[in-house]
Design an enzyme around this catalytic site. Structure first.
Site, PDB file in Angstrom:
ATOM      1  N   HIS A 116       0.866  -1.174   0.000  1.00 53.90           N
ATOM      2  CA  HIS A 116       0.000   0.000   0.000  1.00 53.90           C
ATOM      3  C   HIS A 116       0.905   1.228   0.000  1.00 53.90           C
ATOM      4  CE1 HIS A 116       1.047   0.164   4.252  1.00 53.90           C
ATOM      5  NE2 HIS A 116       0.533  -1.047   4.440  1.00 53.90           N
TER       6      HIS A 116
ATOM      7  N   HIS B  75       4.097   1.264   2.215  1.00 48.91           N
ATOM      8  CA  HIS B  75       5.269   0.568   1.668  1.00 48.91           C
ATOM      9  C   HIS B  75       5.953   1.417   0.597  1.00 48.91           C
ATOM     10  CE1 HIS B  75       2.811  -2.996   3.045  1.00 48.91           C
ATOM     11  NE2 HIS B  75       3.982  -3.294   3.571  1.00 48.91           N
TER      12      HIS B  75
END
Length: 281
Positions: A34, A37
């Site tokens: 997501h 990250h």
């Protein structure tokens, strides 16, 4: 971007880089990416010549009965994200490559690992420290990047690096949140629509504690009681694992807020275990 599955191949490549004076950054992940990250990868990309992203759902950090088998996975989608973020290598080993038959060496940091998440998940940080140590020995990074949502993990790994004289800087990146304040997490996919509606109250409760500190309250028992009362009203389906106000480096609980203090919490909401933290000063 190279996709490497062999620890030996990765180590040979990174050793060549290190001998050639190349600065490598390591971004350890468990995948199902997501925006949080992506922020870690972007941070690493700006600060290193080469970026290695590891994608490994580490069985050693899951206790029996936890969600190892159910943990969300999307290798092809994650590879696209890592490539778009500028990763040079995506390391995707199989468990038997990281923990071959006969493996029996573990890294533990007992003090910092004992409270907060460690109290509820015995053996979790032993698994985290062991896999991160292995990844560092494979990649020989000058920089390793982690998210601040897992604040205890960050503190534990910094202690490991300091105690073991690892020649690596460990940096934390700010929590990336949804528009309603919920900390982004791969496990948020477990939430039902009603649970998702309630979930931002976890963070809002921490904000209440911060606002009270700004207004002069220093007694941590009073602060924690206020957070719990907020959750009782706005997070009725949540089950508290812990709520502590601690020193951000030592993770020792505080009776009064007199300097640096972090409010850290974990709440179970349906199938999801949500964690969050907020600096109070």
């Amino acid at each position: 971007m190279q996709i490497i599955t062999s620890p030996e191949e990765l180590q040979r490549l990174c050793l060549d880089w290190r001998c050639g004076g190349v600065k490598t950054a390591l971004v350890p992940t468990m995948g199902y990416y997501h925006a949080g990250h992506e922020s870690l990868m972007a941070y690493a990309r700006e600060r290193a010549d080469k970026v290695v992203v590891s994608l490994f759902v580490n069985p050693a950090q899951f206790a029996p009965g936890e969600d190892l088998a159910a943990y969300p996975r999307d290798l092809s989608g994650d590879a696209e994200v890592a490539q778009r973020a500028g990763a040079d290598v995506l390391f995707t080993p199989q468990p038997e490559a990281m923990y071959p038959q006969g493996f029996d060496t573990w890294v533990e940091i007992p003090g910092l690992s004992s409270g907060l998440c460690g109290a509820d998940r015995p053996g979790h940080f032993r698994g985290v420290c062991t896999v991160v140590m292995k990844l560092m020995l494979l990649t020989l990074p000058r920089l390793a990047v982690f998210g601040e949502k897992d604040w205890q993990q960050l503190a534990v790994l910094r202690r490991m690096a300091k105690d073991m004289h690892l020649p690596v800087t460990i940096d934390g990146c700010p929590i990336v949140r949804e528009t309603d304040g919920l900390a982004m997490s791969s496990r948020n996919v477990y939430l039902t629509p009603e649970e998702r509606r309630q979930a931002p109250a976890l963070y809002q409760g921490l904000i209440r504690a911060r606002d009270m500190v700004a207004g002069g309250e220093r007694d941590t028992a009073v602060l924690r009681a206020a957070v719990k009362e907020y959750w009782k009203q706005h997070l009725p389906e949540g089950r508290e694992d812990y709520l502590e106000i601690v020193h951000p480096d030592t993770l020792q609980p505080l009776e009064r807020v007199g300097g640096m203090a972090t409010c850290a919490a974990a709440v179970r909401l349906g199938r999801a275990r949500l964690i969050d933290n907020l600096a109070l000063i």
